[in-house]
Structures are given as structure tokens and as C-alpha cells.
Design an enzyme around this catalytic site. Structure first.
Site, PDB file in Angstrom:
ATOM      1  N   ASP A 122      -3.114   1.943   5.836  1.00 61.05           N
ATOM      2  CA  ASP A 122      -2.419   1.590   4.610  1.00 61.05           C
ATOM      3  C   ASP A 122      -1.618   2.816   4.126  1.00 61.05           C
ATOM      4  OD1 ASP A 122      -2.395  -0.761   2.471  1.00 61.05           O
ATOM      5  OD2 ASP A 122      -2.606   1.083   1.329  1.00 61.05           O
ATOM      6  N   TYR A 174       3.250   2.537  -5.504  1.00 66.93           N
ATOM      7  CA  TYR A 174       4.272   1.605  -5.029  1.00 66.93           C
ATOM      8  C   TYR A 174       5.604   1.877  -5.724  1.00 66.93           C
ATOM      9  CZ  TYR A 174       0.574  -1.010  -2.711  1.00 66.93           C
ATOM     10  OH  TYR A 174      -0.457  -1.372  -1.885  1.00 66.93           O
ATOM     11  N   HIS A 211      -7.314  -5.176   8.003  1.00 71.10           N
ATOM     12  CA  HIS A 211      -6.690  -4.059   7.306  1.00 71.10           C
ATOM     13  C   HIS A 211      -7.663  -2.937   6.953  1.00 71.10           C
ATOM     14  CE1 HIS A 211      -3.481  -2.304   4.895  1.00 71.10           C
ATOM     15  NE2 HIS A 211      -4.292  -2.197   3.864  1.00 71.10           N
TER      16      HIS A 211
END
Length: 425
Positions: free
Chosen positions: A218, A347, A400
Site C-alpha cells: 500500500d 491521499y 492487500h
């Protein structure tokens, strides 16, 4: 048996983005009223996880007063987190979950803090009994935390305890990303992956590691790419379970891509098509979202558990991949530190903070660990145009959150890759 830790015990409570420190009773004398604690910015200070009881009492009170929305019957997870499962999880969180047990689990490892680039950074520094162990930086992502690695720390630092070879041992450094967990929230803009990579390079230097390996998924994979690309003299090898990269410009994107790879990429694109809205929100207006998530444990749990359900290898039920305790340990860490808003800002920074030293190609030896239910799939030919790929492992299962879902597969691949680099395999 882990040695007893010594030094000042520190409790941490972030309210919004403000962090308050309280010296635990008996650790040392309380400062006089009005006094300000002075922290040597270069010091590496022992740290103990010890959430104040009033924070846990407030959490339980909020769980008691949860108001859940309606849900159209039979829709399951299609519109977001399934209401029936969320109610079950919240009931367990309120009545059965034991945060103190997970504190003890965390405190079995060696925790520290140090100030880097104005941020008080938390990290686990778990050294192997083998003095010749390879230094390895493990980097988590969102919505993960250092909890992701609790299943693999002992396996990597003391491989012989599980029947492995002591020569495969690692000295581990596991930071909480700035704004995540027990690390402070940055008080200024610009803290994107590149700046975090620079902070971690400084941390490794401060710990005395001139050369080291990097592993990440990630955001850890993105930060790790920046580290490997900009510090090739220090990073001996980069292992990632989040391989990102497109085809080289001007080259046929299908060149060297197998039919199986095209099919897997198409399947992953379709699976993630309706699961990416969080990126738009957190990449544009994380503060608005954060108000609700920071105020409601039910909202926080719904936001995070949806990702663990959608991004893991399961048969429609999130507990095919994780236990309730694993889910709630991670969610509770976000709650008790008040770090969900500051963590979401990565983000925004990724979109808005200019990259000063873009990495077009990673020249250090790189290993790609490809788990079939990862949210993105990059064909090997594309990866090889962006990284010096020397090892490529297509895993039989997993998604993930590799360190939690498939710790054995991840550990075996990390050991094999760095063993190859050391010329032992």
C-alpha cells in the site's frame, strides 16, 4: 521471554490533531504546574503504549449510544459495509474486545519515539539476537498500522524459533507513518510519500544503519519506491507486495504481457471499480470526512472494515481472512489516537504536494510479491520497465493485507529475496 523494558512510560492521546503527553505514575516525578516538557529532537526515547482509561470509557459510552442507519434487505455489502455484520462487530467491540490485551501484545516489542523534520515519530525497533542480522524497514499503509506486522516480527527477528535458519534474521524498524497511530500529525502541508521516505531515511541513519532493506505494501510500497529510488546507496533491496507501474511510454502495452496477466488485470480493475470512491474523498476533502469518523466509532469501524472486506482474499465474509480481534485492534488504534483524519490526508498530499525528486526507475534489486486479491495488478513486463526486478512471486492466495492474511507466505518470500541478495540462496 522478552526482556523487561525500562525508561519513561509515555501515554499518548491525540484530540483532533493535538497530542498530549502524560508521564505515567511512578515513571518519574511529575513536572511542576505550568512547566513545559523539553524534548531533545535528536534523542531516541523509549515509548510504552498505555491509553488513558478515560479514553476507553468514552469509547464504550459512544458504542452504547450508536445509532445505525437503515439498510435495504438483501443488499449485503453492495452499498457499503453490511449493517448486520457491523452491528455484530460493534457489539463485540463493546462487550468482549479487550484493548489492554492488545496493548500487552504491542508492548512485547521495543517502542521508541524521535523527532524528525518537526514530527515526533513513533517506531518499533526490534533487534534480532543475531548481531549479523540484516536491517529491514517495514512500512505499513492505510488503513493499516504497525499492528499489521505483529504476526511476523518474531518470525523475522528469530527465525530459528520456528525451525528456520538464524542466518535469515532481520533487525526490524517499523515506523508509524506521520499522522498515523502513535506518530504525531504533521502541523503543515506537504507531507506526501516522498517526504515520509526522507524522514525514514533519516531514521535509519539515526539508528546507525548505513545499508538496509525495505519492505512495504500500500503506501508502504509507494514510500518504499521513493526510498529505493532516491537512496540507492543505502537501500540494498526493495521487497514490495504492492507493485505499481504502467507500460513504458511509446511501447505496445500488450508487449510481453501474457493472457493470464491480462485476465487478472481485467478482473482486478472490475473488482475495484466501485471500491475507489474513498480515494476521491480522502484525496480532496479529508477534513470533512474526518469530522464524522473522528466523532463516531461506529462510523470509523464501517469505513475501515469495508476496506478489509473488499481488499482481502475471502469468500464474501471478512472473517474468512481476519478475526474480529485483528480488525478491532487496528480500528481501536485509530480511535484512541484520534488519527483517522490526519492519516487520510496522505491521499490529499499525494495529489497536491509536488514531487521534488520523481523516480522513473528503481535500480536497486526489487522483489515483487504478487497476491491474487491485491487491489491492483501490474504485469511483470510493466513492472520490469519501472524496477530492477530480480524476483517475482505469484502467490497462491492472499490480498492487500499480506502480513496479516498470509504471514507465512510473506515471511518466506522476504527471507528468500534477501537471502539471494546475500548470496546464500
Amino acid at each position: 521471554m522478552k526482556p523487561q523494558r525500562r525508561g519513561v512510560r509515555v501515554q499518548i492521546l491525540r484530540i483532533g490533531t493535538t497530542v498530549g503527553f502524560m508521564l505515567a505514575a511512578g515513571a518519574c516525578a511529575e513536572p511542576p504546574p505550568g512547566a513545559t516538557e523539553t524534548i531533545d529532537p535528536d534523542a531516541i526515547r523509549p515509548f510504552t503504549v498505555d491509553v488513558p482509561g478515560e479514553v476507553l470509557a468514552d469509547l464504550n459510552d459512544r458504542l452504547e449510544r450508536t445509532r445505525l442507519p437503515d439498510q435495504i434487505p438483501g443488499t449485503g455489502w453492495a452499498y457499503g459495509t453490511d449493517g448486520a455484520y457491523l452491528a455484530e462487530l460493534l457489539e463485540y467491540w463493546r462487550d468482549d474486545f479487550d484493548w489492554r490485551a492488545h496493548e500487552r501484545e504491542l508492548n512485547a516489542f521495543d517502542h521508541f519515539k524521535t523527532v524528525i523534520d518537526g514530527v515526533d515519530l513513533h517506531f518499533i525497533h526490534q533487534r534480532s539476537p543475531n548481531p549479523d542480522a540484516t536491517p529491514l524497514l517495514l512500512i505499513h499503509g492505510w488503513p493499516g498500522s504497525v499492528f499489521e506486522f505483529t504476526e511476523i516480527i518474531d518470525r523475522l527477528t528469530e527465525p530459528e524459533s520456528g525451525g528456520g535458519d538464524a542466518r535469515d534474521a532481520f533487525h526490524l524498524v517499523i515506523p508509524s507513518l506521520p499522522g498515523f497511530g502513535f506518530s504525531d500529525a504533521p502541523a503543515e502541508t506537504g507531507w506526501g510519500p516522498e517526504r515520509m521516505a526522507d524522514a525514514f531515511a533519516t531514521l535509519m541513519d539515526r539508528l546507525g544503519y548505513e545499508t538496509y532493506g525495505v519492505q512495504g505494501g500500500d503506501w508502504g510500497g509507494i514510500i518504499g519506491r521513493s526510498l529505493a529510488g532516491n537512496y540507492p546507496g543505502n537501500v540494498m533491496g526493495f521487497h514490495t507486495n504492492f507493485v505499481l507501474g504502467g507500460p513504458s511510454p511509446g511501447i505496445d502495452p500488450d508487449a510481453g504481457v501474457t493472457d493470464e496477466e491480462r485476465a487478472l488485470r481485467a478482473e482486478r480493475v472490475e473488482a475495484f471499480a466501485e471500491g475507489s470512491a474513498y480515494q476521491e474523498i480522502q484525496g480532496t476533502k479529508p477534513q470533512s470526512l474526518g469530522v464524522g469518523l473522528n466523532d463516531s466509532p461506529a462510523g470509523l469501524a464501517a469505513w475501515i472494515v469495508e476496506k478489509f472486506h473488499g481488499w482481502s482474499d475471502n469468500d464474501g465474509h471478512v472473517e474468512d481472512a481476519f478475526t474480529k480481534d485483528q480488525l478491532l485492534a487496528n480500528i481501536t488504534l485509530y480511535w484512541v489516537t484520534g488519527s483517522i483524519t490526519s492519516s487520510a490526508r496522505i491521499y490529499y498530499e499525494f495529489r497536491h504536494a509536488p514531487t521534488r525528486r520523481p523516480v522513473s526507475y528503481v535500480s536497486v534489486p526489487t522483489a515483487g510479491a504478487v497476491f491474487p486479491k491485491e487491489i491492483y495488478f501490474t504485469p511483470r513486463a510493466w513492472a520490469e520497465s519501472r524496477y530492477n526486478i530480480v524476483r517475482w512471486t505469484e502467490m497462491p492466495r492472499g490480498g492487500h493485507f499480506a502480513a496479516l492474511e498470509e504471514p507465512d507466505l510473506l515471511v518466506d518470500d522476504v527471507r528468500a529475496f534477501f537471502g539471494e541478495l546475500r548470496g546464500r540462496r
